[in-house]
Write a protein that holds these residues in place. Structure first.
Motif, mmCIF file in Angstrom:
data_model
loop_
_atom_site.group_PDB
_atom_site.id
_atom_site.type_symbol
_atom_site.label_atom_id
_atom_site.label_comp_id
_atom_site.label_asym_id
_atom_site.label_seq_id
_atom_site.Cartn_x
_atom_site.Cartn_y
_atom_site.Cartn_z
ATOM 1 N N LEU A 40 -1.143 -3.162 1.331
ATOM 2 C CA LEU A 40 -1.556 -3.666 2.637
ATOM 3 C C LEU A 40 -1.056 -5.097 2.846
ATOM 4 O O LEU A 40 -0.850 -5.855 1.898
ATOM 5 N N ASP A 41 -0.918 -5.452 4.104
ATOM 6 C CA ASP A 41 -0.515 -6.809 4.477
ATOM 7 C C ASP A 41 -1.769 -7.673 4.620
ATOM 8 O O ASP A 41 -2.524 -7.531 5.580
ATOM 9 N N LEU A 42 -1.977 -8.565 3.663
ATOM 10 C CA LEU A 42 -3.152 -9.445 3.659
ATOM 11 C C LEU A 42 -2.771 -10.881 3.995
ATOM 12 O O LEU A 42 -3.492 -11.825 3.661
ATOM 13 N N GLY A 43 -1.638 -11.056 4.647
ATOM 14 C CA GLY A 43 -1.158 -12.401 4.939
ATOM 15 C C GLY A 43 -2.115 -13.229 5.768
ATOM 16 O O GLY A 43 -2.251 -14.443 5.555
ATOM 17 N N GLN A 124 -1.822 4.262 8.239
ATOM 18 C CA GLN A 124 -0.368 4.261 8.237
ATOM 19 C C GLN A 124 0.182 4.585 6.851
ATOM 20 O O GLN A 124 1.163 5.327 6.722
ATOM 21 N N VAL A 125 -0.448 4.042 5.809
ATOM 22 C CA VAL A 125 -0.037 4.368 4.446
ATOM 23 C C VAL A 125 -0.192 5.868 4.195
ATOM 24 O O VAL A 125 0.681 6.518 3.604
ATOM 25 N N GLY A 130 2.758 11.241 3.707
ATOM 26 C CA GLY A 130 2.720 12.649 4.068
ATOM 27 C C GLY A 130 1.368 13.310 3.909
ATOM 28 O O GLY A 130 1.255 14.532 4.056
ATOM 29 N N VAL A 131 0.330 12.528 3.629
ATOM 30 C CA VAL A 131 -1.002 13.108 3.447
ATOM 31 C C VAL A 131 -1.659 13.414 4.778
ATOM 32 O O VAL A 131 -2.387 14.399 4.926
ATOM 33 N N VAL A 322 -4.032 4.384 18.087
ATOM 34 C CA VAL A 322 -3.437 4.708 16.782
ATOM 35 C C VAL A 322 -2.348 5.769 16.906
ATOM 36 O O VAL A 322 -1.793 6.189 15.898
ATOM 37 N N ALA A 323 -2.043 6.190 18.134
ATOM 38 C CA ALA A 323 -1.039 7.243 18.320
ATOM 39 C C ALA A 323 0.338 6.798 17.842
ATOM 40 O O ALA A 323 1.116 7.603 17.333
ATOM 41 N N ALA A 324 0.647 5.510 17.991
ATOM 42 C CA ALA A 324 1.951 5.025 17.557
ATOM 43 C C ALA A 324 2.117 5.137 16.051
ATOM 44 O O ALA A 324 3.241 5.245 15.543
#
Length: 454
Positions: A40-43, A124-125, A130-131, A322-324
């Motif tokens: 994840l991006d935790l920036g 997204q992950v 593919g899950v 979240v469709a994108a």
């Protein structure tokens, strides 16, 4: 003859320092959570630290600690701190560190918004691996107790009575304070302290009455819009037929608070809501849209509305958001609590095929009724009639039946297995973020299970 036993030695020191990697099996949930958090991006969290004072715990470790806690039914900061000592899995997640409960609570409170943003990143992950591939979703809601008691609710009528009583007591205290010799004062009584106490209560009542008044104004605006729409429909009907519509005309809404209108003094954003068993509790309405194939929560929100009829439109907006990342939802399944003509039209406006129960059906219909296909729907049938016809077909019944084995078990496990039955935080915004953390914890469990089965 004595048996042979494995020796128990608690004193011999390790020849080599043990590694936390050796503490858990490779397929353990704690390892999975840590691996997901590392992707994840935790920036936004790491850049928030200025580097002053003592070294801080890394956000990646704190995030993993919170996520694993919510995935395993450990929610409070004190229990999380204790688990870093008592649980091997939590020791692994925390890298054998032990952040205290104040640190955990402060981190959660400080980064509530950033933690909620990770909900979509995790989806997204899952989609990239593919899950997860969203097609059909089940929507439902559940009442979750607020961090407040319904006995701390103050109604408009009762507020007026207490306010009058306190004002009379203040006048009496002022009269006693003006007495020259103070002979009327009871022993040990301090007039300034008594006045301060009552003025504080009067200020709290004034804030409560202001909140009730604001809610009454919002309700009056909604009811006025509904009233105007009904009157316009009656006028159009009368103009078209030339006859006065039958039945009584709708009553105009009344402005101002009602005697039973109330606000909670502990969590003013919570509401009295009906719960299972016919009881009423101070609660929030937590909503979740669950993917039918994976039982992963793909959209969620929290509402103050006691019923679900107004929650379909927000759910569609969250699914569009979240469709994108996940793709477009094709089918939405919901129970009778969400049914209305406007909701059916809203689904079609968003490009979603609705399967919303239009009424309650018997649990054991006749066999002939279950096996007989309905007559074809008329060509000029509206969206509601077409949906009702679709639900009467064998295919439609099979689709709707998926609701009971997706979203309902999700709520059951969250409440009964993980034990999340009450919010820890207060206020609508904080509660929304906390529900997101709960849904993240559930998704971690589901994605781990799907990863194991792959």
């Amino acid at each position: 003859m004595s048996g042979r036993f494995v020796s128990v030695d608690r004193d011999t020191a390790y020849l080599m320092p043990p590694s936390v990697q050796e503490w858990l099996p490779q397929n353990h949930l704690a390892r999975f959570v840590v691996e997901i958090v590392e992707r994840l991006d935790l920036g936004s969290m790491t850049t928030a630290y200025r580097g002053r004072g003592s070294d801080a715990f890394h956000p990646a470790m704190m995030v993993a600690l919170l996520f694993y806690g919510y995935a395993s039914g450990v929610f409070s900061s004190r229990k999380l701190e204790r688990a870093t000592y008592d649980s091997v899995a939590f020791r692994y997640v925390a890298a054998n560190r032990h952040p205290d409960h104040d640190t955990i609570a402060h981190f959660r409170q400080r980064f509530l918004q950033e933690l909620s943003a990770l909900f979509v990143q995790i989806l997204q992950v899952a989609q990239e691996t593919g899950v997860l591939k969203v097609g059909q979703v089940s929507l439902d809601g559940t009442k979750v107790h607020a961090n407040a008691s319904r006995h701390r609710a103050l109604s408009w009528e009762h507020a007026g009575k207490i306010e009058a009583q306190l004002q009379a007591e203040v006048e009496e205290l002022l009269r006693l304070a003006e007495a020259a010799d103070g002979s009327e004062l009871p022993d040990g009584m301090s007039v300034p302290e008594e006045l301060e106490r009552r003025e504080a209560r009067l200020a709290a009542i004034a804030r409560a009455k202001a909140a009730i008044t604001a809610r009454a104004a919002e309700r009056q605006a909604r009811e006025q819009a509904t009233y105007d729409q009904k009157m316009a429909e009656r006028a159009a009907k009368e103009k078209g037929s030339g006859k006065k519509p039958g039945g009584h005309a709708p009553a105009a809404p009344q402005a101002g608070p009602r005697p039973k209108d109330q606000v909670n003094l502990t969590d003013a954003d919570s509401r009295i809501m009906p719960t299972a068993g016919g009881e009423f509790e101070q609660s929030y309405n937590a909503q979740a849209a669950v993917d039918v194939d994976t039982m992963v929560i793909v959209a969620q929100h929290v509402s103050q509305n006691p019923n679900d009829k107004q929650e379909l439109a927000p759910a569609l907006e969250h699914l569009d958001a979240v469709a994108a990342v996940l793709g477009k939802v094709e089918v939405l399944i919901a129970d009778n609590g969400y049914f209305s003509a406007a909701n059916v039209e809203a689904c079609h406006a968003h490009g979603v095929e609705p399967y919303i129960a239009a009424g309650r059906e018997a649990h054991y219909p006749p066999v002939a009724e279950r096996l007989t296909e309905p007559s074809p729907v008329a060509d000029d049938a509206g969206a509601v009639d077409r949906m009702k016809h679709r639900l009467r077909t064998a295919e439609g019944r099979a689709v709707y039946a998926k609701r009971k084995c997706t979203v309902e078990p999700t709520f059951g496990i969250i409440k009964s297995v993980l034990g999340f039955r009450q919010f820890l935080l207060r206020g609508l915004q904080a509660v929304r973020h906390e529900w997101t953390l709960v849904c993240i914890g559930w998704n971690m469990k589901r994605l781990h299970r799907l990863h194991m089965a792959a």
